[in-house]
Write a protein that holds these residues in place. Structure first.
Motif, short mmCIF file in Angstrom:
data_model
loop_
_atom_site.label_atom_id
_atom_site.label_comp_id
_atom_site.label_asym_id
_atom_site.label_seq_id
_atom_site.Cartn_x
_atom_site.Cartn_y
_atom_site.Cartn_z
N LYS A 129 -18.82 -24.53 -47.21
CA LYS A 129 -19.15 -25.95 -47.10
C LYS A 129 -19.84 -26.24 -45.77
O LYS A 129 -20.85 -26.97 -45.71
N ARG A 133 -23.37 -25.84 -47.08
CA ARG A 133 -23.21 -27.08 -47.84
C ARG A 133 -22.94 -26.84 -49.32
O ARG A 133 -23.36 -27.61 -50.18
N HIS A 135 -20.55 -27.10 -52.33
CA HIS A 135 -19.46 -28.06 -52.57
C HIS A 135 -18.13 -27.34 -52.68
O HIS A 135 -17.98 -26.37 -53.43
N ASN A 234 -19.27 -28.83 -38.33
CA ASN A 234 -18.94 -27.62 -39.06
C ASN A 234 -17.55 -27.10 -38.71
O ASN A 234 -16.78 -26.70 -39.59
#
Length: 348
Positions: A129, A133, A135, A234
């Motif tokens: 993620k 990115r 999901h 992050n």
């Protein structure tokens, strides 16, 4: 006043509506809801054994609910709690069956390793993620199946010689207690409920009293604004999933070190991790709310076992009641809208 109390009132109202809807369904099906709910309550509070089993059932629900709620509060949807629980279960049992240590070292070590295993398993969707990115729902739900089959393989081919369960853990790694067993007439109640309560306090403290908790919630609310404010987005995403996974791993450790005392090959999921989603939803994603919701769910699950014993009603009726409660909780926006309309008419 209604707005101030809605956070507590709406979940309570949802429970009441669910119980009423369940009663109507039982009446339509030809069953007596009074007999059903009486048997349900007796299955929870009828004697010390039932009460002990109910509290024992509540323990993993608290931890699974905390895992889901923590992720929700930080803008993530950890649907992989089930897999993290299974991995934590096996890791805790591995420590409990492999090492011979004094209890003061062995039991805490087994619990911590269970939490660590859940955290590591949750780190995978957290990393994907944060960096790519991807999901977290997609990754975590697939990792549930990976966890199920990998742990089954390890039990059968690594920890045993094609057996369906491991050896029992050493006495120095068990959460069971002769005192609690005697107090509750031989139930499987163990000290895990204390661990679950401590974890609820830890979640509350992290989110409400620390800078880290503020950053985690801020990142979940608005990543772009948080990054502009100098927060490491992050890192916070990964940290959130790791903490959530640790709670799930602890839930598995409670089952492995307390309820069962071993790890076995599973034909399917335990369901505890998925029920944790409903517990978190009903508890409004707060620590105290999760604890109360877990007591409701655990009590219903434990008490349901007594319904077919004392009545002709199938215990699946409790699953219907739970589903209706979840439905009304999910419809909280509509309930809140109705209450606001009633409040406005009352003011006029």
């Amino acid at each position: 006043m209604v707005k101030k109390m809605s956070g507590l009132f709406i979940p309570v109202l949802s429970v009441v509506l669910g119980l009423l809807a369940g009663a109507i369904i039982m009446l339509v099906s030809g069953y007596n809801p009074i007999d059903a709910y009486s048997a349900l309550l007796y299955g929870i509070f009828g004697d010390s054994y039932f009460l002990g089993e109910a509290i024992r059932t509540v323990t993993p629900y608290i931890l699974a609910g905390l895992a889901v709620a923590f992720a929700f509060r930080t803008g993530l949807f950890n649907i992989g709690v089930e897999g993290q629980l299974i991995v934590g279960w096996l890791a805790a049992v591995w420590v409990g069956t492999t090492f011979e240590l004094p209890m003061l070292i062995h039991l805490p070590l087994a619990i911590l390793v269970g939490g660590l295993a859940g955290a590591v398993w949750a780190f995978i969707p957290g990393l994907l993620k944060a960096k790519f990115r991807v999901h977290e729902v997609i990754v975590s739900i697939m990792l549930n199946y990976t966890a199920l089959h990998v742990t089954n393989y390890i039990i059968s081919y690594v920890l045993t010689d094609k057996l369906d369960k491991t050896n029992n853990i050493f006495a120095t790694a068990t959460l069971r207690s002769p005192f609690l067993s005697g107090l509750t007439d031989g139930s499987r109640l163990h000290w895990g409920i204390i661990v679950a309560m401590i974890c609820a306090i830890i979640m509350w403290f992290i989110l409400e009293k620390t800078t880290t908790g503020f950053e985690l919630k801020a990142v979940g609310f608005n990543q772009h604004a948080s990054e502009y404010a100098g927060m490491n987005v992050n890192r916070n995403i990964m940290m959130s999933m790791v903490i959530s996974g640790a709670f799930a791993g602890f839930a598995g450790a409670m089952e492995g070190l307390g309820t069962f005392g071993y790890a076995s090959i599973k034909g399917g999921f335990t369901g505890i991790g998925f029920d944790g989603i409903a517990v978190a939803l009903l508890g409004a994603n707060t620590a105290i709310g999760v604890v109360l919701a877990a007591f409701l769910f655990g009590g219903l699950k434990a008490g349901a076992l007594n319904i077919p014993v004392e009545t002709p009603i199938p215990n699946e009726i409790v699953d219907i009641v739970i589903a209706l409660i979840i439905f009304f909780v999910a419809s909280s926006y509509f309930i809140r809208w109705i209450l606001n309309r009633i409040n406005k008419k009352g003011v006029k």
